[in-house]
Design a protein around this motif. Structure first.
Motif, PDB file in Angstrom:
ATOM      1  N   UNK A 299      -2.287  -9.311  41.000  1.00 44.09           N
ATOM      2  CA  UNK A 299      -1.871  -7.832  42.164  1.00 44.09           C
ATOM      3  C   UNK A 299      -1.328  -7.329  41.520  1.00 44.09           C
ATOM      4  N   UNK A 300      -2.197  -5.839  41.892  1.00 45.28           N
ATOM      5  CA  UNK A 300      -1.019  -5.074  42.116  1.00 45.28           C
ATOM      6  C   UNK A 300      -0.156  -4.269  42.096  1.00 45.28           C
ATOM      7  N   UNK A 301       0.304  -5.330  43.409  1.00 47.53           N
ATOM      8  CA  UNK A 301       1.482  -4.460  43.976  1.00 47.53           C
ATOM      9  C   UNK A 301       2.764  -6.032  43.960  1.00 47.53           C
ATOM     10  N   UNK A 302       2.001  -7.624  43.888  1.00 52.49           N
ATOM     11  CA  UNK A 302       3.630  -7.923  44.083  1.00 52.49           C
ATOM     12  C   UNK A 302       3.286  -8.970  42.636  1.00 52.49           C
ATOM     13  N   UNK A 303       2.500  -8.699  41.937  1.00 47.07           N
ATOM     14  CA  UNK A 303       2.155  -9.080  40.386  1.00 47.07           C
ATOM     15  C   UNK A 303       1.041 -10.546  40.398  1.00 47.07           C
ATOM     16  N   UNK A 304       0.621 -11.274  41.332  1.00 48.90           N
ATOM     17  CA  UNK A 304       1.054 -12.546  41.825  1.00 48.90           C
ATOM     18  C   UNK A 304      -0.821 -12.801  40.569  1.00 48.90           C
ATOM     19  N   UNK A 305      -0.497 -14.073  40.537  1.00 49.34           N
ATOM     20  CA  UNK A 305      -1.625 -14.092  39.183  1.00 49.34           C
ATOM     21  C   UNK A 305      -3.001 -14.262  40.174  1.00 49.34           C
ATOM     22  N   UNK A 306      -3.986 -13.929  40.375  1.00 53.42           N
ATOM     23  CA  UNK A 306      -5.841 -14.030  41.069  1.00 53.42           C
ATOM     24  C   UNK A 306      -6.087 -14.922  40.100  1.00 53.42           C
ATOM     25  N   UNK A 307      -6.259 -15.377  39.588  1.00 60.59           N
ATOM     26  CA  UNK A 307      -7.578 -15.494  38.704  1.00 60.59           C
ATOM     27  C   UNK A 307      -7.527 -15.370  37.019  1.00 60.59           C
ATOM     28  N   UNK A 308      -8.780 -16.313  36.883  1.00 60.46           N
ATOM     29  CA  UNK A 308      -8.332 -15.727  35.609  1.00 60.46           C
ATOM     30  C   UNK A 308     -10.067 -16.862  34.869  1.00 60.46           C
ATOM     31  N   UNK A 309     -10.459 -15.878  34.224  1.00 62.29           N
ATOM     32  CA  UNK A 309     -12.150 -16.277  33.882  1.00 62.29           C
ATOM     33  C   UNK A 309     -11.848 -16.454  32.078  1.00 62.29           C
ATOM     34  N   UNK A 310     -12.450 -17.724  31.541  1.00 61.70           N
ATOM     35  CA  UNK A 310     -11.662 -17.632  30.279  1.00 61.70           C
ATOM     36  C   UNK A 310     -13.438 -17.979  29.041  1.00 61.70           C
ATOM     37  N   UNK A 311     -13.717 -16.750  28.884  1.00 60.88           N
ATOM     38  CA  UNK A 311     -14.947 -16.726  28.286  1.00 60.88           C
ATOM     39  C   UNK A 311     -15.622 -15.677  27.384  1.00 60.88           C
ATOM     40  N   UNK A 312     -16.132 -16.419  26.061  1.00 68.09           N
ATOM     41  CA  UNK A 312     -16.200 -15.652  24.760  1.00 68.09           C
ATOM     42  C   UNK A 312     -17.385 -13.749  25.573  1.00 68.09           C
ATOM     43  N   UNK A 313     -18.270 -14.812  26.472  1.00 58.66           N
ATOM     44  CA  UNK A 313     -18.894 -13.248  26.306  1.00 58.66           C
ATOM     45  C   UNK A 313     -19.124 -13.135  27.958  1.00 58.66           C
ATOM     46  N   UNK A 314     -19.339 -12.088  28.857  1.00 55.63           N
ATOM     47  CA  UNK A 314     -19.548 -12.302  30.303  1.00 55.63           C
ATOM     48  C   UNK A 314     -20.268 -11.377  30.852  1.00 55.63           C
ATOM     49  N   UNK A 315     -20.729 -10.613  31.286  1.00 62.61           N
ATOM     50  CA  UNK A 315     -21.760 -10.052  31.824  1.00 62.61           C
ATOM     51  C   UNK A 315     -20.805  -9.370  32.896  1.00 62.61           C
ATOM     52  N   UNK A 316     -20.090  -8.170  32.584  1.00 60.01           N
ATOM     53  CA  UNK A 316     -19.571  -7.437  33.552  1.00 60.01           C
ATOM     54  C   UNK A 316     -19.806  -6.465  34.621  1.00 60.01           C
TER      55      UNK A 316
END
Length: 76
Positions: free
Chosen positions: A7-24
């Motif tokens: 979160x750009x305001x409070x800094x809360x981690x919303x999620x994480x994607x752990x992949x070597x290749x990601x289709x943006x």
């Protein structure tokens, strides 16, 4: 490499994607303007990508207090 959403305001981690290749395009990055990309996407030295989004609580606060949109940070 990981893509970490915070979160750009409070800094809360919303999620994480752990992949070597990601289709943006699947993540919707192709729909962002260049300015939005500069504001939201930060590339870290370790290869991770940090995405500045907004959590539900901060979105709700902005909905109740629209004047907060004028501020860079509204959480003290």
């Amino acid at each position: 490499m990981a893509i970490v959403y915070t979160c750009r305001h409070c800094g809360l981690k919303l999620g994480e994607i752990k992949e070597q290749v990601v289709d943006t395009t699947v993540l919707g990055w192709n729909k962002l303007t260049d300015e939005e990309k500069r504001e939201m996407i930060q590339y870290k030295e370790n290869g991770d990508v940090q995405i500045h989004a907004i959590c539900e609580n901060c979105q709700e606060s902005l909905g109740h207090h629209p004047e907060y949109h004028e501020l860079d940070y509204f959480i003290q």
